[in-house]
Every structure is written in C-alpha cells, then in structure tokens.
Design a protein around this motif. Structure first.
Motif, PDB file in Angstrom:
ATOM      1  N   ILE A 145      -6.427 -12.514  -0.322  1.00  0.00           N
ATOM      2  CA  ILE A 145      -6.914 -13.985  -1.552  1.00  0.00           C
ATOM      3  C   ILE A 145      -7.837 -13.392  -2.399  1.00  0.00           C
ATOM      4  O   ILE A 145      -9.048 -12.495  -2.109  1.00  0.00           O
ATOM      5  CB  ILE A 145      -7.617 -14.897  -0.686  1.00  0.00           C
ATOM      6  N   ASP A 146      -7.611 -12.870  -3.829  1.00  0.00           N
ATOM      7  CA  ASP A 146      -8.744 -12.827  -4.737  1.00  0.00           C
ATOM      8  C   ASP A 146      -9.459 -11.215  -4.656  1.00  0.00           C
ATOM      9  O   ASP A 146     -10.926 -10.784  -4.494  1.00  0.00           O
ATOM     10  CB  ASP A 146      -9.908 -13.872  -4.283  1.00  0.00           C
ATOM     11  N   ALA A 147      -8.859 -10.172  -4.285  1.00  0.00           N
ATOM     12  CA  ALA A 147      -9.142  -8.784  -4.003  1.00  0.00           C
ATOM     13  C   ALA A 147      -8.172  -8.353  -4.153  1.00  0.00           C
ATOM     14  O   ALA A 147      -6.830  -8.516  -3.290  1.00  0.00           O
ATOM     15  CB  ALA A 147      -9.851  -9.033  -2.769  1.00  0.00           C
ATOM     16  N   PRO A 148      -7.873  -6.501  -5.164  1.00  0.00           N
ATOM     17  CA  PRO A 148      -7.036  -5.927  -4.791  1.00  0.00           C
ATOM     18  C   PRO A 148      -6.744  -5.189  -3.680  1.00  0.00           C
ATOM     19  O   PRO A 148      -7.965  -4.648  -3.212  1.00  0.00           O
ATOM     20  CB  PRO A 148      -6.812  -5.448  -6.109  1.00  0.00           C
ATOM     21  N   VAL A 149      -6.039  -4.326  -3.658  1.00  0.00           N
ATOM     22  CA  VAL A 149      -5.922  -3.254  -3.112  1.00  0.00           C
ATOM     23  C   VAL A 149      -5.761  -2.002  -3.261  1.00  0.00           C
ATOM     24  O   VAL A 149      -5.296  -1.419  -3.867  1.00  0.00           O
ATOM     25  CB  VAL A 149      -3.920  -3.284  -1.420  1.00  0.00           C
ATOM     26  N   PRO A 150      -6.922  -1.009  -2.728  1.00  0.00           N
ATOM     27  CA  PRO A 150      -6.728   0.654  -3.004  1.00  0.00           C
ATOM     28  C   PRO A 150      -5.271   1.524  -2.747  1.00  0.00           C
ATOM     29  O   PRO A 150      -4.756   1.099  -2.333  1.00  0.00           O
ATOM     30  CB  PRO A 150      -7.470   1.408  -1.850  1.00  0.00           C
ATOM     31  N   GLY A 151      -5.378   1.580  -4.621  1.00  0.00           N
ATOM     32  CA  GLY A 151      -3.544   2.554  -4.816  1.00  0.00           C
ATOM     33  C   GLY A 151      -2.858   2.277  -5.005  1.00  0.00           C
ATOM     34  O   GLY A 151      -1.666   2.295  -5.312  1.00  0.00           O
ATOM     35  N   VAL A 152      -2.756   0.753  -5.158  1.00  0.00           N
ATOM     36  CA  VAL A 152      -1.915  -0.360  -5.133  1.00  0.00           C
ATOM     37  C   VAL A 152      -1.945  -1.277  -6.659  1.00  0.00           C
ATOM     38  O   VAL A 152      -3.116  -1.073  -7.521  1.00  0.00           O
ATOM     39  CB  VAL A 152      -1.633  -1.035  -4.035  1.00  0.00           C
ATOM     40  N   GLY A 153      -0.925  -0.487  -7.723  1.00  0.00           N
ATOM     41  CA  GLY A 153      -0.659  -1.116  -8.856  1.00  0.00           C
ATOM     42  C   GLY A 153      -1.926  -0.752  -9.815  1.00  0.00           C
ATOM     43  O   GLY A 153      -2.439   0.377  -9.578  1.00  0.00           O
ATOM     44  N   PRO A 154      -3.307  -1.109 -10.808  1.00  0.00           N
ATOM     45  CA  PRO A 154      -3.829  -0.220 -11.284  1.00  0.00           C
ATOM     46  C   PRO A 154      -4.897   0.417 -10.967  1.00  0.00           C
ATOM     47  O   PRO A 154      -6.558   0.006 -11.884  1.00  0.00           O
ATOM     48  CB  PRO A 154      -3.906  -1.103 -13.082  1.00  0.00           C
TER      49      PRO A 154
END
Length: 304
Positions: A145-154
């Motif tokens: 929910i509502d946060a990206p993951v380091p190293g994943v995608g942009p």
C-alpha cells in the motif's frame, strides 16, 4: 512522471501512551519475541488462516487496529512493530529489509505459523517484499500500500526527486536536531502527505509522537531510510537471479498519493498484480479512510 510527484505525498515517512488511538479488540494479546538480534513487539489474535500486518514510518503496528478488528473474525492476525520502532527493541543496526524479513520469519516460527497472507504499508512494503523474495513458499497473498520498493521499477528516478530530502536525513547531528522535537518533524509528514491533515487526528499525533520520542526510536527511523541503498542492491540481485514474485499481489494507492500507479510500479517486481485506489485518502490510508481500506483488502484476501 506523476508518480515521482506523488511520492512526495507517499513516502515520508501505537499500546497507547496517554493518547487514544483506535484500540485492538480485547481478544488480542501482545508478545515480545526475541529473534534475530532484536525483540519484536507483536499483537496476536484470532484463529484461522494467518495474516501479517506490517506498518510503515510515522506509525507503528497500532495503525492496523480497524483492519485487525475485521480480520480477527476468521483469521489469525499478527501485527508486529518493526525493529527499532514502536515497542520493539532499538538495536543499533540490522535495518536492511532483507534482515528485517528474518525478523518476520522468526516471529512466525515462534508462533508456529508456516504460511500467511501479508498486508503492508510504506516501509512495511519493503520488508514484506523482501520476505516474499526470501520465503515465497510462506506467502499466500501480498498486499502493498502506497510506497515503492527499493530497486524495483524506476527507483533511481524516484529517489532523485529533491522533495525526498528525508531519505538522506540522518546521522548523529540530525538526531540531535530532532531530539525533543519529534512531533515537529513528524507533523510535516502527517500534514503534507494527507489528502486532509485533519483526518490524522490530534490524538493519533500525540500517540505516535510519544512512541517516536522513545530512546533510540528516531535513530531507528533514520536507519530504515539509510538502508535503502543496500535494499535496492539486494532486490535487484534477487530479481535478476530468481525472477519476479509469483504469488497474487494487490497494489493499493491513496487517491491523492500514488493512486492507480502503485500497480504499475509493482508490476516491475511481480507477475500477478492487481490494483486498487483508496478513495478520499492520501498516504495515511488507515487514518484517512479505514473503511475503504478494509473493504479493498478484505475483497482481495477473500478471493478463492
């Protein structure tokens, strides 16, 4: 891209201590589990299939009380405080998300739980993703929910945004600057990352500010961010070696934060991603619109 601007409204990133937040049902118990060089404070209740709730920065496992009250009807619910935060111990290190995944594994081992759904928010997403990488056989479904993951995608594009100055804010001098001023520091995130700051109540602000004023808590919070560079390295290496996550993933964004773009971000790290939007909410989904959040999570985990 819009998601970079949205991140400024997403990643700023409690046992009441005098101020009230929504309480967990009386059927929950608490345990302090010594594991992996830390003592993890855990709320446990209910019976049936297990589900783990992982919080993010600016809150603790207390944030999940409305969801836990719903899930306890037919699940065993486990809601820890991440290492260094809330009522968990405050070790000097160990804040990479791969290491914190072992905190989660140790808690589940102690509770004799082999497999669980995981629901996570903010930095909890990063711990949950690492756990799903290292222990895919133990994860039935994953909600982020509502946060990206380091190293994943942009990720590298995201962290270059100057609005994310707090990712690099840490160290002894910064800790001295905020000592005794934790509420001032946290208010910025609670205000700027909300669709309506009034929905993050004064009672909740007092509650979480007191927990983040505990000895070692702000150091631990800064270290959660400080570990992002290593987290990105770890996740890229894992995905290169093993490929994307295979379990069903629900990616939710707050309407005034990541919104539907959460699902786009997560498709860089998982094959089976569905998306959803928490309406009338910014980043703080359980403060701003708990009813809609519970409904979205429940619909996903109840699918056959």
């Amino acid at each position: 891209m819009r998601f970079i601007l949205g991140l400024a409204a997403a990643l700023a990133f409690a046992a009441p201590l005098g101020a009230q937040v929504p309480p967990y049902p009386a059927a929950f118990r608490t345990e302090d589990v010594a594991v992996n060089g830390a003592t993890i404070h855990v709320r446990v209740g209910g019976s049936g299939p297990a589900i783990v709730l992982l919080h993010g920065y600016g809150e603790t496992g207390d944030m999940w009380a409305p969801l836990a009250a719903d899930l306890i009807r037919d699940h065993t619910v486990i809601a820890p405080d991440l290492r260094g935060l809330g009522l968990s111990s405050k070790p000097a290190g160990g804040f990479t998300k791969m290491n914190q995944a072992e905190d989660v594994a140790g808690v589940l081992d102690r509770l004799k739980i082999a497999r669980a759904d995981i629901v996570a928010h903010d930095i909890g997403n990063m711990v949950a993703f690492a756990f799903a990488e290292k222990h895919p056989e133990r994860v039935s479904r994953l909600v982020v929910i509502d946060a990206p993951v380091p190293g994943v995608g942009p990720w590298e594009q995201i962290v270059q945004n100057p609005l994310l100055w707090h990712f690099r804010f840490g160290g002894p001098d910064m800790e001295r600057l905020v000592a005794g001023r934790e509420r001032i520091y946290l208010d910025r995130f609670w205000n700027e990352f909300s669709a309506d700051p009034k929905r993050f109540t004064e009672q909740s602000r007092q509650h979480y500010a007191r927990l983040y004023a505990l000895a070692g808590a702000m150091h631990s919070g800064f270290e959660q961010f400080h570990a992002f560079d290593q987290d990105a390295i770890d996740n890229r290496a894992w995905l290169t070696a093993h490929g994307k996550l295979k379990m069903p993933v629900l990616a939710l964004g707050g309407e005034k934060s990541f919104g539907a773009q959460m699902a786009d971000l997560m498709r860089a790290g998982a094959d089976n991603v569905s998306g959803g939007v928490v309406p009338a909410s910014g980043h703080w989904i359980m403060e701003e619109n708990p009813q809609a959040t519970v409904k979205l999570v429940r619909a996903f985990i109840d699918k056959p």
